[in-house]
Design an enzyme around this catalytic site. Sequence first.
Site, PDB file in Angstrom:
ATOM      1  N   LYS A 162       0.843  -1.194   0.000  1.00 38.73           N
ATOM      2  CA  LYS A 162       0.000   0.000   0.000  1.00 38.73           C
ATOM      3  C   LYS A 162       0.883   1.250   0.000  1.00 38.73           C
ATOM      4  O   LYS A 162       0.613   2.215  -0.724  1.00 38.73           O
ATOM      5  CB  LYS A 162      -0.937  -0.015   1.213  1.00 38.73           C
ATOM      6  CG  LYS A 162      -2.062  -1.029   1.039  1.00 38.73           C
ATOM      7  CD  LYS A 162      -2.841  -1.335   2.291  1.00 38.73           C
ATOM      8  CE  LYS A 162      -3.808  -2.493   1.990  1.00 38.73           C
ATOM      9  NZ  LYS A 162      -4.563  -2.965   3.133  1.00 38.73           N
ATOM     10  N   GLN A 217      -4.874  -1.644   9.209  1.00 43.82           N
ATOM     11  CA  GLN A 217      -4.697  -2.971   8.599  1.00 43.82           C
ATOM     12  C   GLN A 217      -5.335  -4.048   9.482  1.00 43.82           C
ATOM     13  O   GLN A 217      -5.043  -4.137  10.674  1.00 43.82           O
ATOM     14  CB  GLN A 217      -3.194  -3.247   8.399  1.00 43.82           C
ATOM     15  CG  GLN A 217      -2.892  -4.535   7.677  1.00 43.82           C
ATOM     16  CD  GLN A 217      -3.452  -4.566   6.251  1.00 43.82           C
ATOM     17  OE1 GLN A 217      -3.322  -3.621   5.480  1.00 43.82           O
ATOM     18  NE2 GLN A 217      -4.109  -5.666   5.891  1.00 43.82           N
ATOM     19  N   ASP A 272     -11.003   2.564   3.284  1.00 46.84           N
ATOM     20  CA  ASP A 272     -11.279   1.131   3.100  1.00 46.84           C
ATOM     21  C   ASP A 272     -12.768   0.897   2.821  1.00 46.84           C
ATOM     22  O   ASP A 272     -13.160  -0.179   2.375  1.00 46.84           O
ATOM     23  CB  ASP A 272     -10.893   0.350   4.369  1.00 46.84           C
ATOM     24  CG  ASP A 272      -9.602  -0.437   4.185  1.00 46.84           C
ATOM     25  OD1 ASP A 272      -9.230  -0.702   3.023  1.00 46.84           O
ATOM     26  OD2 ASP A 272      -8.982  -0.786   5.207  1.00 46.84           O
TER      27      ASP A 272
END
Length: 281
Positions: A52, A96, A119
Amino acid sequence: MATIIDGKAISLQIKDELKERAAALKASGIEIALAVIQVGDNPASCVYVRNKKKGCEYIGIGSLSFELPEETTQEELLALIGELNERADVNGILVQLPLPAHIDEDTVIKAIDPKKDVDGFHPQSVGALCIGQPGFVSCTPAGIIQLLKRSGIEIAGKECVVLGRSNIVGKPMALLLLRENATVTIAHSKTKNLKEVTKRADILIVAVGRPKMVTKDYVKEGAVVIDVGINRDENNKMCGDVDFDDVAPVCSAITPVPGGVGPMTIAMLLNNCIESVNLQR
Ligand code: NDP
């Protein structure tokens, strides 16, 4: 033989478009930055986080990294998210997953400002998707829509079956297909006569987390098959939820694993970072 949908090439195309958008924003004085929080050092999470950050670098946006020890308390994590919510120089916040067992994931997801929820996991983002309002869309299903569209596969009016109903893949996938005017069925572990249901699909999306579960008896001749799974087979080789060698000869197009859906997830995360500018205006 089926067309192999090349997720690597399509994701690169998207990242190159995002690079141009990031440069244009920069030229108009808008700098974008993603904050990535990782708790503990789960090896798979380390790889995802590294990729990422590399993605941010590639398209020319900033990334701030917060690597917290495994024993970080939920309160400490919530305090950091609270600070990042307030920071004007942070556009997106990504925590995460999975988190260590002593931290409640739902509480953490809800603590992220929905305007920075790149997200797309916050209940407000999911609700917005459900009723067709602006908001961040979960990256993997958004990536699948791009894979289909950029491969010239028509979605409107098609029978789509989504196998799997998780909050991060199956459910948002079904909502996005509905938004594209498909006729959508969601199947799961309690579905009766599963093969009959999946065989109705013109487009079959598989997200069950079971290595090579879907064989040709689940697939209608000429269907498009999208494999979301990331698993290891008996030889520790990466494989999907679809038995590629068995299914490819009967379908019209199929995504491989690796190199199909996987690369699209990061591309769409980067897309959400760029889109954050519009949502935050
Ligand atoms: P979950 O485990 O959260 O959900 C799996 C779903 O599959 C559930 O709805 C479950 O049904 C259903 N299911 C499980 N077994 C069967 C079965 N035998 N028959 C029918 N349905 C079944 O998984 P995720 O959605 O998080 O992930 C799915 C896969 O996608 C995994 O391999 C994961 O690694 C991968 N993944 C890949 C990503 C990428 O970037 N490419 C991103 C996210 C996930 P029920 O609800 O009834 O239990």
